[in-house]
Design a protein around this motif. Sequence first.
Motif, short mmCIF file in Angstrom:
data_model
loop_
_atom_site.label_atom_id
_atom_site.label_comp_id
_atom_site.label_asym_id
_atom_site.label_seq_id
_atom_site.Cartn_x
_atom_site.Cartn_y
_atom_site.Cartn_z
N PRO A 151 0.81 -1.32 0.04
CA PRO A 151 -0.01 0.13 0.10
C PRO A 151 0.93 1.03 0.01
O PRO A 151 0.23 2.27 -0.51
N LYS A 152 2.03 1.14 0.67
CA LYS A 152 2.80 2.66 0.57
C LYS A 152 3.41 2.84 -0.72
O LYS A 152 3.26 4.06 -1.34
N GLY A 153 3.80 1.67 -1.31
CA GLY A 153 4.28 2.01 -2.76
C GLY A 153 3.09 2.46 -3.81
O GLY A 153 3.28 3.30 -4.78
N ILE A 154 1.85 1.65 -3.77
CA ILE A 154 0.83 2.09 -4.42
C ILE A 154 0.48 3.66 -4.06
O ILE A 154 0.36 4.39 -5.33
N ALA A 155 0.43 4.00 -2.94
CA ALA A 155 0.09 5.32 -2.52
C ALA A 155 1.10 6.48 -3.09
O ALA A 155 0.68 7.65 -3.64
N LEU A 156 2.35 5.99 -3.07
CA LEU A 156 3.47 6.94 -3.79
C LEU A 156 3.12 6.93 -5.09
O LEU A 156 3.26 8.23 -5.76
N ALA A 157 2.97 5.93 -5.76
CA ALA A 157 2.72 6.01 -7.47
C ALA A 157 1.49 6.96 -7.51
O ALA A 157 1.72 7.66 -8.63
N LYS A 158 0.53 6.71 -6.84
CA LYS A 158 -0.49 7.73 -7.03
C LYS A 158 -0.22 9.18 -6.88
O LYS A 158 -0.72 10.21 -7.63
N ASP A 159 0.70 9.47 -5.82
CA ASP A 159 0.72 10.75 -5.41
C ASP A 159 1.72 11.30 -6.54
O ASP A 159 1.73 12.63 -6.75
N LEU A 160 2.62 10.35 -7.15
CA LEU A 160 3.56 10.90 -8.36
C LEU A 160 2.97 10.89 -9.62
O LEU A 160 3.61 11.15 -10.74
N ASP A 161 1.84 10.40 -9.60
CA ASP A 161 1.25 10.28 -10.98
C ASP A 161 1.84 9.28 -11.81
O ASP A 161 1.99 9.54 -13.00
N ARG A 162 2.40 8.14 -11.45
CA ARG A 162 2.88 7.21 -12.00
C ARG A 162 2.16 5.82 -12.10
O ARG A 162 1.32 5.47 -11.21
N GLY A 163 2.69 4.82 -13.25
CA GLY A 163 2.03 3.57 -13.23
C GLY A 163 2.70 2.76 -12.13
O GLY A 163 3.63 3.27 -11.31
N VAL A 164 2.59 1.55 -12.09
CA VAL A 164 3.39 0.44 -11.32
C VAL A 164 3.61 -0.86 -11.92
O VAL A 164 2.91 -1.11 -13.13
N ILE A 165 4.51 -1.41 -11.60
CA ILE A 165 4.82 -2.83 -12.03
C ILE A 165 4.71 -3.66 -10.72
O ILE A 165 5.30 -3.58 -9.79
#
Length: 181
Positions: free
Chosen positions: A52-66
């Motif tokens: 969840p921390k990484g997902i929240a960071l991706a959202k905050d930075l407007d980035r996708g995820v792997i």
Amino acid sequence: LMICLREVTESVAHLMLGESVTYRGKHVELDEVKLLHPPLEDLRISLGVRGPKGIALAKDLDRGVILAEGSPPEYVAAVRDALGPKAHITVFVWFNLDPDDGTRGTEQLRTTVRQALKKPYLAAQLGDLHGASSEDEALPLLTVSGDTQTCRAAIGRLIASGADSIVLQPILGQEEQHIAV
């Protein structure tokens, strides 16, 4: 770790745009750094994260995820809900195609899935599957395996749950066999 990932992502994003970057962070320090040959087009930056921390960071930075192996469709759907429709989601998935014997294709991944169900660092993405005593329920959710039709269905479930790209990770040592199929 999240502070470091944030700093690297922010600084690399500016570098990729061809900007001269000065950045003073806890982990990243750059002083008027500029790429000599920046990319000609804007490249997508995605974060390789699990929880969840990484997902929240991706959202905050407007980035996708792997997302790494061990991400069932329900988890992919939850990540899609968290990031929204525009974020690019790439999912790595354990893969074994046996066009002659679908059961054998799936069974060859049983040990991999059994071990994954016990790993604490996979708990967030495994959800209710984490710690399960049997891998029977998890096998079709965590793998693209079996015969051609079963593999297509598994890929379809990941796409329907929100995956934009799927990376099939074959059994170590059998990569050449899968390329030939």
